[in-house]
Each structure stands twice: as structure tokens, then as C-alpha cells.
Scaffold this active site. Sequence first.
Site, mmCIF file in Angstrom:
data_model
loop_
_atom_site.group_PDB
_atom_site.id
_atom_site.type_symbol
_atom_site.label_atom_id
_atom_site.label_comp_id
_atom_site.label_asym_id
_atom_site.label_seq_id
_atom_site.Cartn_x
_atom_site.Cartn_y
_atom_site.Cartn_z
ATOM 1 N N TYR A 65 0.843 -1.201 0.000
ATOM 2 C CA TYR A 65 0.000 0.000 0.000
ATOM 3 C C TYR A 65 0.879 1.252 0.000
ATOM 4 C CZ TYR A 65 -3.776 -3.182 1.471
ATOM 5 O OH TYR A 65 -4.697 -4.199 1.571
ATOM 6 N N HIS A 135 -0.746 -11.903 0.997
ATOM 7 C CA HIS A 135 -1.721 -11.104 0.256
ATOM 8 C C HIS A 135 -2.225 -11.843 -0.985
ATOM 9 C CE1 HIS A 135 -2.527 -6.513 -0.338
ATOM 10 N NE2 HIS A 135 -3.616 -7.213 -0.501
#
Length: 163
Positions: A65, A135
Site C-alpha cells: 500500500y 496477500h
Amino acid sequence: MSNSTNETIATVGLGTGGPEVGVQGLGCMGMSWAYGPTHDEAEARATLERALELGVTLLDTADVYGFGRNEEFISPFVRANRDRITLATKFAIERDESDPFGRQRIRNDRPYIRQAVEGSLRRLGADHIDLYYMHRRNPEVPLEESVGAMAELVAEGRSPTSG
């Protein structure tokens, strides 16, 4: 802000033997990435404070991110409230910030996992991550390698739980 009614959300155990967390977690991705620039960092920080005040104790982020900037952004809050929050972050998506097309690689290999956790710990200003997870999965990397690397992190105290 204050909670004049002193009400908080319910809690639940995270997994078998895991910590008690609020039934609602807070995904932090949008505070610094994905939905455009953070125009009001003070408001984003106030959101973290208010969430905790209401009993939201699980914070979720990822190293990808904002190329780590999200972890850096929440770091002061994490350090100030480490004993009150459950910290979750993810690994596996490797991107090159200089790539204008945003291509990514999915990395689940042991060396990358170790590199990723060290980077996350540094950016978060933490000595451990409460929930560290994959992820995305690269099927070309044996799952045993990825899970083995995460088990090593648990054994080292870097992550009490991995998923």
C-alpha cells in the site's frame, strides 16, 4: 473526539487462542493509497483514534500500500497504542514504484518473506506483527516454503500468528 456514551463494539477471539479484537477491524489502505491522495492527514489520524476509542482494535495494512507509505503513515499511531491494538499486515505483492504501468510480481519465496517482514517492522516501528499473512499466492512457489518461512517468523517472535 470523545465517546460520550462510552459504548464500544463487541469483541471476539481472533482464531484459536488468538487475541481478543473488536468485531470490526479497520483497513488502513485508503488512508494513504488506492483511492487517491490523502488530502487530510489530520482527519485520517483522527479516524484511527476514533476507531480505537470505539473498540476497533484490529488494524490491517500491507507493505504494497503506497510502496510502504501506508505502514509509515500509521506507524506513530501503532507505536503510541501498541499495547491496545492488534496489528495485521500482508506481504507477497512486489511492485516497482518507477514502473508507470504498475506491473507487479507475486512473491511467496522464503527470502522475499524475510525481506518483507523486516521492511514492515521497520516502517511500522514495531518489534512484532500480530497477524502476518500472504496477500496473494504464487502457485509456482511450494506452499510448504511459504508456510515454513512464516512458521520461522512465529518461532522467532516476529509474528505470533501467521495465516
